[in-house]
Design an enzyme around this catalytic site. Structure first.
Site, short mmCIF file in Angstrom:
data_model
loop_
_atom_site.label_atom_id
_atom_site.label_comp_id
_atom_site.label_asym_id
_atom_site.label_seq_id
_atom_site.Cartn_x
_atom_site.Cartn_y
_atom_site.Cartn_z
NE ARG A 125 -6.98 -3.56 2.12
CZ ARG A 125 -8.11 -4.36 2.42
NH1 ARG A 125 -9.30 -4.26 2.16
NH2 ARG A 125 -7.65 -5.57 3.11
CB CYS A 135 -0.98 0.06 1.06
SG CYS A 135 -1.69 -1.40 1.46
CG ASP A 148 -1.09 -7.86 7.93
OD1 ASP A 148 -2.51 -7.44 7.52
OD2 ASP A 148 -0.10 -7.67 7.16
CB ILE A 179 11.57 -10.52 -18.70
CG1 ILE A 179 11.51 -9.58 -19.86
CG2 ILE A 179 12.75 -10.18 -17.74
CD1 ILE A 179 11.06 -8.10 -19.62
CB ALA A 206 -7.48 -5.57 -1.07
#
Length: 638
Positions: free
Chosen positions: A51, A2, A101, A289, A53
């Site tokens: 956020r 976040c 958490d 990649i 999530a």
């Protein structure tokens, strides 16, 4: 993963403009949190949050407050042992309303105070406001995997995940810091607490900051200790290593969203993916990649590892880099950023985010288990892959490393003469002379990319006035000087607190967060790091094979042929880019006039660097560093 931000005032109350500034900071951090945002304000503090999530998708919204709104937290990261901590706190009488958490941080603070951070196992940066004590607590994880910056103002303190967000506050100046600029130009990274801005400070890894009634206190809560207390033999060391790494992998597989992994086919990522495969009944999603340049391309090794491990593997070829992409990278990073592998990391993150929200990686293996040639070169030891290493190693083993400066110092005059008389022996003689110098000197000499003249050779008079006197990052110097158990430990420790914390980790963190992808690094679990630091030098950088211990563990999951090759590293074809697709960008930003656009660099000196392309194998490194600075400088206020 976040973005956090906020503002406090020392006296009086926040004005509506202050609360608006926090909203503007949230907008600047929106790329870090595409799943939602929130703001909680108090009379003298306002916390913002965007956020991504990952856990408790419905109940984990932030900022999160306790029932009485006396404690509020804005948090970025993951605390992997939160279920264990929750159980302990519940036994102490705490009652939880969510499954996240984040709430564990609140209750742990209520129970243990500022030192709650010592109980957290994970990657995190958070700001916690205690309304009753009018106190702000800022905290950052042990290895610096999550960023947190702050600035003191005339009225209080402002903080955020990225310095670009702080500049949304008119009280925060964008004036450059001479020390930060010097560190970037000389060494390629800027260590905490410095930043490229004079007013902006980075909270160092493993530190907390307490701001209360106008006073700011910074405190370290964890210190890496190198010892020889761990297993001394390969067998016991392997068993212990497998246990601690597998636990770290399992903890990082907890998520309520799709999860995958980066897979290059190297030992680190193959080991992590192998352990993931053992701990799930579904195929692991892996991503790689590739490059058109054969000497950089690892696709075949990644595909072979994916086939052995039964993963759902997806490969993308790195496109020819465009000026627009490089400019976007310069804009994405809040500071000038010199690691060219940020570009393929950026593209890989975009690819990975299309399929998963969380990706594990193998970062940290090189620093912990001797994956870099400098762990041998700086100490005067032959590389494990050097075909002539036998005779040289025998000679070096006759002398304890501690006596190198004395022996080679006394013989330095003779050795220089040998080098002049016998050109074929000049390299060996020069290497022996270097060993006469202190370890600290050898470490920084290895990082110099501008040649004998140093960065001063390319600076204009205005540039020289803008750059502070030669300075070495204090955290790195402290590591080199205080880690006395062995010289290898000193170099590894310096890398962990220097390039790892301030270059390699930010590279992945910022590139991945540009697309809302959370990257997790099991080998950077502090329990794994502490275990590696307990091993004797022979097991941390084996004389016969780099990353010996990790390779012996990895063969339990993938065949040795997959990763048993000369180390390539995650590098980019910068010389070709500068010669072709970015030639116009170099000309426009560095060569179009007597000085560069910023006025700091002499165009003629840059032309001289470019003229070395046929004779100096690393000619591109200083040019790239200067170019990325100019691009950042041009866009720094956008």
């Amino acid at each position: 993963m976040c973005g956090v931000c906020g503002k406090t005032v020392d006296t009086g109350q926040l004005a509506s403009d202050d609360i608006s500034v926090v909203r503007q900071m949230m907008e600047a951090l929106a790329h870090r949190g595409p799943d939602g945002s929130g703001q909680e304000s108090f009379p003298s503090a306002s916390l913002g949050h965007v956020r991504l999530a990952i856990i408790d998708l419905a109940g984990g919204a932030q900022p999160m407050c306790n029932a009485g709104r006396t404690v509020c937290v804005s948090y970025n990261g993951e605390i992997y042992n939160f279920l264990e901590l929750r159980e302990q706190l519940e036994k102490l009488g705490h009652r939880f309303r969510t499954q996240s958490d984040t709430e564990v941080i609140i209750h742990a603070y209520e129970q243990y105070g500022d030192q709650c951070v010592r109980r957290f196992r994970g990657m995190f940066a958070f700001a916690l406001w205690d309304e009753e004590k009018h106190k702000l607590l800022l905290a950052r994880d042990r290895l610096g995997q999550k960023p947190l910056v702050y600035a003191k103002t005339s009225r209080g303190l402002v903080f955020a995940s990225e310095s670009g967000a702080l500049l949304r506050d008119p009280e925060v100046s964008s004036e450059m810091d001479p020390d930060g600029l010097s560190q970037y130009l000389r060494w390629g990274f800027i260590t905490a607490p410095a930043s490229i801005y004079r007013q902006v400070r980075k909270l160092p890894p493993a530190h907390i900051a307490v701001h209360q009634r106008g006073q700011l206190r910074i405190e370290r809560y964890w210190q890496l200790e190198f010892t020889h207390d761990g297993p001394k033999k390969v067998g016991p060391a392997l068993e212990a290593l497998e246990e601690v790494v597998e636990e770290a992998v399992r903890l990082r597989m907890v998520a309520d969203v799709p999860i995958g992994a980066f897979l290059s086919g190297g030992v680190d990522s193959s080991l992590v993916v192998g352990m993931m495969a053992r701990n799930t009944d579904r195929p692991v999603r892996t991503f790689c990649i590739g490059f058109r340049d054969e000497d950089l391309d690892e696709r075949q090794y990644a595909s072979e590892a994916a086939e052995v491990l039964g993963t759902e593997h997806q490969v993308l070829e790195m496109p020819e880099v465009s000026p627009e992409l490089v400019q976007r990278i310069a804009r994405q990073y809040s500071e000038p950023f010199s690691d060219s592998s940020a570009l393929p990391t950026f593209i890989l993150s975009e690819l990975t985010r299309r399929r998963v929200t969380v990706a594990l990686n193998g970062d940290g293996g090189d620093e912990l288990f001797g994956g870099y040639g400098r762990y041998y070169h700086i100490r005067g030891l032959p590389m494990p892959w050097d075909s002539s290493r036998g005779a040289r190693r025998a000679i070096m083993r006759m002398l304890p490393e501690a006596v190198y400066p004395h022996v080679f110092g006394a013989a330095s005059g003779l050795l220089r003469l040998v080098g002049r008389v016998l050109p074929s022996a000049s390299d060996a003689a020069g290497g022996a002379v270097r060993l006469a110098r202190p370890l600290e000197y050898r470490y920084w000499e290895h990082r110099e990319i501008f040649g004998n003249g140093g960065i001063e050779s390319v600076l204009t008079p205005d540039g020289s006035a803008s750059v502070s006197a030669p300075s070495y990052p204090s955290a790195v110097i402290d590591a080199l000087r205080s880690t006395t158990v062995d010289s290898l430990a000193a170099i590894q420790h310096a890398d962990i607190v220097g390039t790892l914390a301030h270059l390699l980790i930010p590279k992945v963190e910022i590139a991945s967060m540009a697309f809302g992808l959370e990257c997790r690094s099991p080998l950077l679990d502090h329990k794994v790091v502490e275990f590696a630091a307990s091993l004797p030098p022979r097991l941390r950088a084996h004389p016969e094979a780099s990353k010996y211990l990790l390779k012996e563990l990895a063969v339990r999951y993938v065949p040795r042929r997959v990763f048993e090759r000369r180390k390539q590293g995650f590098t980019a074809p910068v010389p070709r880019w500068l010669d072709r697709s970015l030639e116009g960008l170099v000309s426009d930003y560095l060569l179009n006039g007597e000085t560069s656009r910023s006025g700091l660099f002499r165009s003629e000196a840059v032309r001289h660097l470019l003229s070395d392309r046929n004779g100096a194998p690393d000619w591109h490194k200083p040019v790239w560093r200067l170019l990325l600075f100019e691009l950042w400088y041009d866009q720094r206020l956008m």
